[in-house]
Design an enzyme around this catalytic site. Sequence first.
Site, PDB file in Angstrom:
ATOM      1  N   ASP A  21       1.234  -1.231  -0.025  1.00 15.97           N
ATOM      2  CA  ASP A  21       0.128  -0.153   0.073  1.00 15.97           C
ATOM      3  C   ASP A  21       0.671   1.326  -0.604  1.00 15.97           C
ATOM      4  O   ASP A  21       2.275   1.230   0.866  1.00 15.97           O
ATOM      5  CB  ASP A  21      -0.911  -0.114   0.658  1.00 15.97           C
ATOM      6  CG  ASP A  21      -2.065   0.858   1.061  1.00 15.97           C
ATOM      7  OD1 ASP A  21      -2.397   1.587  -0.220  1.00 15.97           O
ATOM      8  OD2 ASP A  21      -3.035   0.927   2.219  1.00 15.97           O
ATOM      9  N   HIS A  38       2.902   3.374  -8.723  1.00 16.93           N
ATOM     10  CA  HIS A  38       2.440   1.999  -9.166  1.00 16.93           C
ATOM     11  C   HIS A  38       3.543   1.975  -9.908  1.00 16.93           C
ATOM     12  O   HIS A  38       4.529   0.029  -9.705  1.00 16.93           O
ATOM     13  CB  HIS A  38       1.200   1.398  -9.921  1.00 16.93           C
ATOM     14  CG  HIS A  38       0.184   1.493  -8.795  1.00 16.93           C
ATOM     15  ND1 HIS A  38      -0.257   1.989  -7.366  1.00 16.93           N
ATOM     16  CD2 HIS A  38      -1.018   2.103  -9.586  1.00 16.93           C
ATOM     17  CE1 HIS A  38      -1.223   2.335  -7.410  1.00 16.93           C
ATOM     18  NE2 HIS A  38      -1.998   2.444  -8.788  1.00 16.93           N
ATOM     19  N   LEU A 132      10.157 -21.191  -4.375  1.00 15.27           N
ATOM     20  CA  LEU A 132       9.459 -20.394  -3.175  1.00 15.27           C
ATOM     21  C   LEU A 132       7.656 -20.169  -4.399  1.00 15.27           C
ATOM     22  O   LEU A 132       8.460 -20.630  -5.358  1.00 15.27           O
ATOM     23  CB  LEU A 132      10.020 -19.218  -3.459  1.00 15.27           C
ATOM     24  CG  LEU A 132       8.795 -17.808  -3.249  1.00 15.27           C
ATOM     25  CD1 LEU A 132       8.810 -17.705  -1.798  1.00 15.27           C
ATOM     26  CD2 LEU A 132       9.531 -16.281  -3.299  1.00 15.27           C
TER      27      LEU A 132
HETATM   28  C1  FPP Z   1      -1.793   0.258  -3.538  1.00 13.73           C
HETATM   29  O1  FPP Z   1      -1.354   1.492  -3.622  1.00 13.73           O
HETATM   30  C2  FPP Z   1      -1.096  -0.870  -4.539  1.00 13.73           C
HETATM   31  C3  FPP Z   1      -2.266  -1.253  -5.337  1.00 13.73           C
HETATM   32  C4  FPP Z   1      -3.893  -1.249  -5.580  1.00 13.73           C
HETATM   33  C5  FPP Z   1      -1.421  -1.735  -6.139  1.00 13.73           C
HETATM   34  C6  FPP Z   1       0.160  -2.787  -6.282  1.00 13.73           C
HETATM   35  C7  FPP Z   1       0.145  -3.176  -7.494  1.00 13.73           C
HETATM   36  C8  FPP Z   1       2.025  -3.231  -7.482  1.00 13.73           C
HETATM   37  C9  FPP Z   1       2.897  -2.942  -6.633  1.00 13.73           C
HETATM   38  C10 FPP Z   1       2.096  -3.263  -9.179  1.00 13.73           C
HETATM   39  C11 FPP Z   1       3.155  -3.829  -9.317  1.00 13.73           C
HETATM   40  C12 FPP Z   1       2.890  -5.248  -8.691  1.00 13.73           C
HETATM   41  C13 FPP Z   1       2.631  -6.659  -9.433  1.00 13.73           C
HETATM   42  C14 FPP Z   1       3.041  -8.002  -9.267  1.00 13.73           C
HETATM   43  C15 FPP Z   1       4.009  -7.185 -10.494  1.00 13.73           C
HETATM   44  P1  FPP Z   1      -2.500   2.953  -3.586  1.00 13.73           P
HETATM   45  O2  FPP Z   1      -3.026   2.834  -4.911  1.00 13.73           O
HETATM   46  O3  FPP Z   1      -3.637   2.495  -2.936  1.00 13.73           O
HETATM   47  O4  FPP Z   1      -1.624   3.632  -2.337  1.00 13.73           O
HETATM   48  P2  FPP Z   1      -2.703   5.029  -1.486  1.00 13.73           P
HETATM   49  O5  FPP Z   1      -3.161   4.252  -0.866  1.00 13.73           O
HETATM   50  O6  FPP Z   1      -1.369   5.405  -1.250  1.00 13.73           O
HETATM   51  O7  FPP Z   1      -3.129   5.916  -2.865  1.00 13.73           O
END
Ligand code: FPP
Length: 245
Positions: A21, A38, A132
């Site tokens: 997050d 992201h 893993l």
């Molecule tokens: C949450 O942060 C994150 C996500 C919803 C997306 C997670 C995706 C990645 C880390 C990209 C790569 C992943 C893989 C598996 C290749 P948020 O957008 O909710 O952040 P905020 O709470 O600050 O708005």
Amino acid sequence: MSLAEQIDKSKVPEHVAIIMDGNGRWAKQRGNQRIFGHQNGVNPVREVTEAAVEVGVKYLTLYAFSTENWNRPQSEVDALMELLVNTINGEVPALLKNGIRLQTIGDTNSLPNKVQAKLQDGIKQTSKCKTLTLILALSYGSRFEICEAVNKILTDFKNKKVNEGEITPAIFQSYLQTANFPDPALLIRTSGEERLSNFLLWQLAYAEFLFTPVLWPDFTKEEFFKAIINYQSRERRFGKISEQL
Ligand code: FPP
């Protein structure tokens, strides 16, 4: 002594689950679009996967996209899907080299065809890997998973494969998408938020929770090692008292 050396290899959690997050806030702090966060969240995925292999974690589940994330602006959803396709595409050789088996949980049928095809290809190519198991939770929601399990049980009841009064926790868990994985022993959530957000509600019943203020793009191997060291300092009693352990 390095952080990795401080880890007791005989007490490493077999399964670690992570709610990644804070990507959006990380990007905003830098005056950038959310997708920039992201994009910068991919490297920490590599780091924790490598770190998990280094210390001997056997299962690593990453919450990459929830059923609720479909409600984000379409441009962000599209960009995230594109990022997933490109990342999975690019990482398969590294997964194979490091003995990492790719698996998914979630309503993956709802993902764009291109994402589904890349995932299936990655899952197939890495199916024999043993070091893993990397489980990506995609379009995942625990309540959806639990309802799906109940529906499967009802079908089996109709077909006389299961009888009234027979459902135990062990049988119920065999109907979940995580049936072949042990329950996570450690849950990590980054970015300072302290909630589960519909993630593995059944499976986390006895997990240790670790919340860190670090935003996901800043999460490193060292942060992962620190989380394992913190986990190892806890007493897991499973309802018993200290003296019984
Ligand atoms: C949450 O942060 C994150 C996500 C919803 C997306 C997670 C995706 C990645 C880390 C990209 C790569 C992943 C893989 C598996 C290749 P948020 O957008 O909710 O952040 P905020 O709470 O600050 O708005």
